[in-house]
Design an enzyme around this catalytic site. Structure first.
Site, mmCIF file in Angstrom:
data_model
loop_
_atom_site.group_PDB
_atom_site.id
_atom_site.type_symbol
_atom_site.label_atom_id
_atom_site.label_comp_id
_atom_site.label_asym_id
_atom_site.label_seq_id
_atom_site.Cartn_x
_atom_site.Cartn_y
_atom_site.Cartn_z
ATOM 1 N N THR A 6 66.767 -67.399 31.019
ATOM 2 C CA THR A 6 68.169 -67.084 31.363
ATOM 3 C C THR A 6 68.318 -66.401 32.729
ATOM 4 O O THR A 6 69.112 -66.848 33.567
ATOM 5 C CB THR A 6 68.794 -66.176 30.268
ATOM 6 O OG1 THR A 6 68.633 -66.828 29.012
ATOM 7 C CG2 THR A 6 70.262 -65.927 30.524
ATOM 8 N N ARG B 213 70.039 -84.771 70.898
ATOM 9 C CA ARG B 213 71.257 -84.387 71.593
ATOM 10 C C ARG B 213 70.907 -83.542 72.818
ATOM 11 O O ARG B 213 70.147 -82.571 72.726
ATOM 12 C CB ARG B 213 72.154 -83.576 70.658
ATOM 13 C CG ARG B 213 73.394 -83.013 71.302
ATOM 14 C CD ARG B 213 74.396 -84.103 71.605
ATOM 15 N NE ARG B 213 75.612 -83.558 72.194
ATOM 16 C CZ ARG B 213 76.628 -84.304 72.591
ATOM 17 N NH1 ARG B 213 76.583 -85.632 72.469
ATOM 18 N NH2 ARG B 213 77.701 -83.749 73.112
ATOM 19 N N GLY C 112 87.270 -71.545 31.877
ATOM 20 C CA GLY C 112 85.997 -72.158 32.242
ATOM 21 C C GLY C 112 84.894 -71.130 32.110
ATOM 22 O O GLY C 112 83.972 -71.278 31.313
ATOM 23 N N SER C 113 85.040 -70.026 32.850
ATOM 24 C CA SER C 113 84.007 -68.978 32.818
ATOM 25 C C SER C 113 83.907 -68.330 31.445
ATOM 26 O O SER C 113 82.813 -68.061 30.951
ATOM 27 C CB SER C 113 84.334 -67.874 33.835
ATOM 28 O OG SER C 113 84.486 -68.423 35.124
ATOM 29 N N GLY D 53 77.651 -79.737 66.370
ATOM 30 C CA GLY D 53 78.832 -79.523 67.203
ATOM 31 C C GLY D 53 80.020 -80.288 66.628
ATOM 32 O O GLY D 53 80.181 -80.393 65.406
ATOM 33 N N GLY D 54 80.833 -80.875 67.509
ATOM 34 C CA GLY D 54 82.043 -81.595 67.075
ATOM 35 C C GLY D 54 81.726 -82.726 66.114
ATOM 36 O O GLY D 54 82.490 -82.989 65.174
ATOM 37 N N GLN E 232 66.397 -71.591 72.005
ATOM 38 C CA GLN E 232 65.880 -70.729 70.935
ATOM 39 C C GLN E 232 66.948 -70.494 69.855
ATOM 40 O O GLN E 232 66.623 -70.376 68.665
ATOM 41 C CB GLN E 232 65.423 -69.399 71.525
ATOM 42 C CG GLN E 232 64.510 -68.643 70.591
ATOM 43 C CD GLN E 232 64.029 -67.345 71.183
ATOM 44 O OE1 GLN E 232 64.795 -66.596 71.789
ATOM 45 N NE2 GLN E 232 62.757 -67.061 71.037
ATOM 46 N N PRO F 79 91.637 -76.595 30.290
ATOM 47 C CA PRO F 79 92.541 -76.342 31.425
ATOM 48 C C PRO F 79 92.746 -74.856 31.698
ATOM 49 O O PRO F 79 92.951 -74.455 32.838
ATOM 50 C CB PRO F 79 93.855 -76.994 30.983
ATOM 51 C CG PRO F 79 93.472 -77.997 29.960
ATOM 52 C CD PRO F 79 92.245 -77.475 29.270
ATOM 53 N N GLU G 212 78.860 -75.048 36.019
ATOM 54 C CA GLU G 212 77.756 -74.445 35.244
ATOM 55 C C GLU G 212 77.652 -72.930 35.443
ATOM 56 O O GLU G 212 76.561 -72.368 35.512
ATOM 57 C CB GLU G 212 76.429 -75.131 35.558
ATOM 58 C CG GLU G 212 76.444 -76.558 35.085
ATOM 59 C CD GLU G 212 75.194 -76.983 34.355
ATOM 60 O OE1 GLU G 212 74.452 -76.127 33.856
ATOM 61 O OE2 GLU G 212 74.998 -78.180 34.290
HETATM 62 C C1 LIG Z 1 83.884 -81.088 39.628
HETATM 63 C C2 LIG Z 1 83.694 -80.238 38.426
HETATM 64 C C3 LIG Z 1 82.927 -80.719 37.384
HETATM 65 C C4 LIG Z 1 82.805 -79.967 36.213
HETATM 66 N N1 LIG Z 1 82.104 -80.476 35.151
HETATM 67 C C5 LIG Z 1 82.177 -79.843 33.947
HETATM 68 C C6 LIG Z 1 81.626 -80.440 32.769
HETATM 69 O O1 LIG Z 1 81.039 -81.519 32.819
HETATM 70 N N2 LIG Z 1 81.762 -79.788 31.590
HETATM 71 C C7 LIG Z 1 82.406 -78.584 31.491
HETATM 72 O O2 LIG Z 1 82.504 -78.048 30.399
HETATM 73 N N3 LIG Z 1 82.921 -77.978 32.601
HETATM 74 C C8 LIG Z 1 82.820 -78.591 33.807
HETATM 75 N N4 LIG Z 1 83.358 -77.999 34.924
HETATM 76 C C9 LIG Z 1 84.067 -76.731 34.784
HETATM 77 C C10 LIG Z 1 83.353 -75.577 35.443
HETATM 78 O O3 LIG Z 1 82.243 -75.213 34.694
HETATM 79 C C11 LIG Z 1 84.393 -74.446 35.604
HETATM 80 O O4 LIG Z 1 85.293 -74.859 36.607
HETATM 81 C C12 LIG Z 1 83.751 -73.137 35.960
HETATM 82 O O5 LIG Z 1 82.995 -72.650 34.889
HETATM 83 C C13 LIG Z 1 84.786 -72.080 36.352
HETATM 84 O O6 LIG Z 1 85.808 -72.030 35.408
HETATM 85 P P1 LIG Z 1 87.348 -72.076 35.883
HETATM 86 O O7 LIG Z 1 87.489 -73.200 36.837
HETATM 87 O O8 LIG Z 1 88.189 -72.093 34.658
HETATM 88 O O9 LIG Z 1 87.561 -70.755 36.670
HETATM 89 P P2 LIG Z 1 87.929 -69.330 36.021
HETATM 90 O O10 LIG Z 1 87.017 -69.041 34.906
HETATM 91 O O11 LIG Z 1 89.376 -69.277 35.778
HETATM 92 O O12 LIG Z 1 87.554 -68.375 37.227
HETATM 93 C C14 LIG Z 1 88.386 -68.272 38.399
HETATM 94 C C15 LIG Z 1 87.699 -67.291 39.350
HETATM 95 O O13 LIG Z 1 87.580 -66.003 38.705
HETATM 96 C C16 LIG Z 1 86.206 -65.614 38.676
HETATM 97 N N5 LIG Z 1 85.921 -64.938 37.431
HETATM 98 C C17 LIG Z 1 86.217 -65.317 36.160
HETATM 99 N N6 LIG Z 1 85.746 -64.438 35.275
HETATM 100 C C18 LIG Z 1 85.143 -63.456 35.985
HETATM 101 C C19 LIG Z 1 84.448 -62.249 35.643
HETATM 102 N N7 LIG Z 1 84.272 -61.883 34.384
HETATM 103 N N8 LIG Z 1 83.957 -61.492 36.653
HETATM 104 C C20 LIG Z 1 84.113 -61.873 37.943
HETATM 105 N N9 LIG Z 1 84.754 -62.997 38.330
HETATM 106 C C21 LIG Z 1 85.258 -63.774 37.369
HETATM 107 C C22 LIG Z 1 85.415 -66.912 38.763
HETATM 108 O O14 LIG Z 1 84.109 -66.695 39.229
HETATM 109 C C23 LIG Z 1 86.278 -67.703 39.728
HETATM 110 O O15 LIG Z 1 85.995 -67.300 41.041
HETATM 111 C C24 LIG Z 1 83.433 -78.716 36.122
HETATM 112 C C25 LIG Z 1 84.167 -78.222 37.198
HETATM 113 C C26 LIG Z 1 84.317 -78.974 38.330
HETATM 114 C C27 LIG Z 1 85.154 -78.422 39.459
#
Ligand SMILES: Cc1cc2nc3c(=O)[nH]c(=O)nc-3n(C[C@H](O)[C@H](O)[C@H](O)COP(=O)(O)OP(=O)(O)OC[C@H]3O[C@@H](n4cnc5c(N)ncnc54)[C@H](O)[C@@H]3O)c2cc1C
Length: 453
Positions: free
Chosen positions: A313, A268, A131-132, A339-340, A279, A128, A363
């Site tokens: 990578t 359309r 993620g990143s 369009g609409g 064009q 929660p 990802e």
């Molecule tokens: C529908 C859905 C399915 C998913 N499925 C999975 C799954 O199966 N398994 C799993 O593990 N995860 C899953 N995820 C999680 C997903 O990988 C994360 O949402 C994603 O990695 C981003 O993490 P966050 O939402 O915590 O955003 P945050 O990490 O909080 O980032 C918020 C914003 O800040 C930016 N940001 C953060 N750090 C930096 C940085 N160093 N430099 C610049 N910008 C930055 C991000 O790019 C983003 O715009 C899923 C997400 C969704 C929405």
């Protein structure tokens, strides 16, 4: 040697996936999107058709699909419904850490389970509050005899509500960041595992997304994917091999948007002619076609690199970043051509738009892909050109001139501040352009700076 032609096996796989997508996925996509539900029987059909778990190596009884095979299949399925395809592809994501793991007995155990029966395995790094920043995992793994006890919450877990198994990443010490991360295969019916209600989403509503709570879950050490300190690397290697597929998702969705837009533009009418006669519309279609083609090339290149023993990578990040950015543009322009009607639920584009938006988030967000690519470009990539201060930028004298040869004693000096070249035995006391003193000058013979790779 470059060769972009597919083998007859790959063409067969493409055809098989295309037929499955048109027959089994496309007809149900909008219904389940509206219901916000994953049609598990369709996943079961994909399993039975051999379109899931394809990357399990042949020596373990799998299909031994290459990543290129995988992205070819993914493009076809995503073209019909990205959400459903996400749920189908999720087994590849959940299995990838198992494939990359060095735990042989674990591989055998779970390969057998998913090959012999319709079983789903999901992947969980996200939580929660993170993620990143994968090194910021908080889910705690505490060693206890021959087990680890897991406590924490995983969030956003695709297929989490319907999966049987989970590749879960945790940490033995949140403070030690990368060094504490480890990975396990956890079974969903083990004591202490509970699942949240579905997370309501904008798009990809045919894929199941939930939170997972781990409350004192005892995981035997034999289920360890990676010991503490090796889990982060395993997660990154997993992404390097699965990101090309996210690019393939984007190509599939963009291709469908383009095809629908071409069809619409031929039918359309406006101002007494088909809008495809304008064009402005033709140029949009040209841009769409170009973006689908270029994105596919990058996706195939990344998959090819992984299949041929290169570290994928950077190519994987480029493929994901480029194709998801460009595909979003394609869908946006397709909506404009409609369009609409493009803005309504009566036509397919609005769903493609909602589904597509996610590719720039999961990802690894686009920002994270840019971070990976820029770190490579600025720190690892070896430039061909000499450094600026060594650049033989001669404008006043011809370096081909006999008199002006380094070995004949002609010396040139480059001001490192403003780039002025001075000719003579010594640099000037002061640069005539930027007025910096003598030490600002560096000797630049005509042929300096040839780099060795
Ligand atoms: C529908 C859905 C399915 C998913 N499925 C999975 C799954 O199966 N398994 C799993 O593990 N995860 C899953 N995820 C999680 C997903 O990988 C994360 O949402 C994603 O990695 C981003 O993490 P966050 O939402 O915590 O955003 P945050 O990490 O909080 O980032 C918020 C914003 O800040 C930016 N940001 C953060 N750090 C930096 C940085 N160093 N430099 C610049 N910008 C930055 C991000 O790019 C983003 O715009 C899923 C997400 C969704 C929405």
């Amino acid at each position: 040697m470059l060769n972009f032609s597919l083998t007859s096996e790959q063409l067969d796989l493409q055809q098989k996936a295309r037929e499955f997508a048109l027959k089994e996925i496309l007809p149900v996509a909008w219904y389940y999107d509206e219901k916000d539900e994953t049609p598990v029987p369709v996943l079961n059909k994909a399993y039975k058709a051999g379109l899931m778990n394809g990357t399990i190596p042949k020596k373990y009884g799998g299909n031994g699909h290459t990543l290129l095979d995988g992205v070819i299949i993914t493009e076809e399925m995503a073209a019909a419904c990205a959400g459903l395809c996400t749920s189908i592809f999720d087994n590849s994501l959940g299995l990838e850490p198992v494939i990359l793991s060095e735990n042989e007995p674990l591989k055998k155990k779970y390969y057998e389970k998913v090959l012999n029966d319709f079983k789903l395995i999901c992947f969980a790094t996200s939580e929660p509050t993170m993620g990143s920043d994968v090194a910021g995992i908080r889910c705690l793994a505490k060693e206890d005899g021959d087990s680890y006890i897991l406590n924490g919450t995983k969030y956003w877990i695709t297929n989490g509500g319907i999966a049987d198994y989970m590749s879960i990443f945790a940490t033995v010490d949140p403070e030690s960041r990368h060094k504490g991360i480890c990975g396990f295969v956890v079974e969903k019916n083990w004591e202490g595992v509970s699942v949240s209600p579905k997370i309501p989403k904008l798009g990809q509503r045919c894929s199941n997304t939930v939170g997972i709570k781990l409350d004192n879950v005892r995981v035997p050490k034999e289920n360890m994917l990676a010991p503490p300190g090796e889990g982060f690397d395993l997660a990154m290697k997993t992404f390097a091999r699965t990101r090309p597929a996210i690019g393939a998702f984007a190509v599939g969705v963009a291709r469908s948007a383009m095809e629908f837009a071409i069809d619409y533009s031929k039918k359309r009418q406006a101002f007494g002619v088909n809008i495809g006669n304008f064009q402005a519309i033709q140029h949009k279609i040209a841009d769409m076609y170009q973006k689908v083609e270029t994105s596919r090339l990058l996706v195939w290149k990344a998959a090819w690199e992984a299949d041929n023993g290169f570290d994928p990578t950077i190519s994987a990040s480029i493929a994901k970043l480029y194709s998801t950015d460009e595909a979003l543009g394609v869908v946006n322009e397709a909506l404009q051509i409609f369009g609409g009607y493009g803005y309504t639920k009566m036509f397919p584009i609005e769903k493609l738009m909602r589904d597509m938006r996610l590719f720039k988030i999961y990802e690894g967000t686009s920002e994270i892909q840019r971070t990976i690519i820029s770190a490579h470009a600025m720190n690892v990539y070896k430039p061909v050109m000499p450094q600026l201060e060594d650049l033989p930028l001669h404008r006043e004298k011809d370096p081909m001139d006999f008199e002006f040869q380094a070995d004949k004693g002609t010396i040139s000096w480059r001001c490192r501040i403003c780039g002025h070249i001075h000719y003579g035995e010594e640099p000037p006391e002061e640069c005539p352009y930027c007025f910096f003193p003598k030490p600002a000058f560096k000797k630049v013979p005509p042929n300096v700076g040839v780099q060795k790779n």
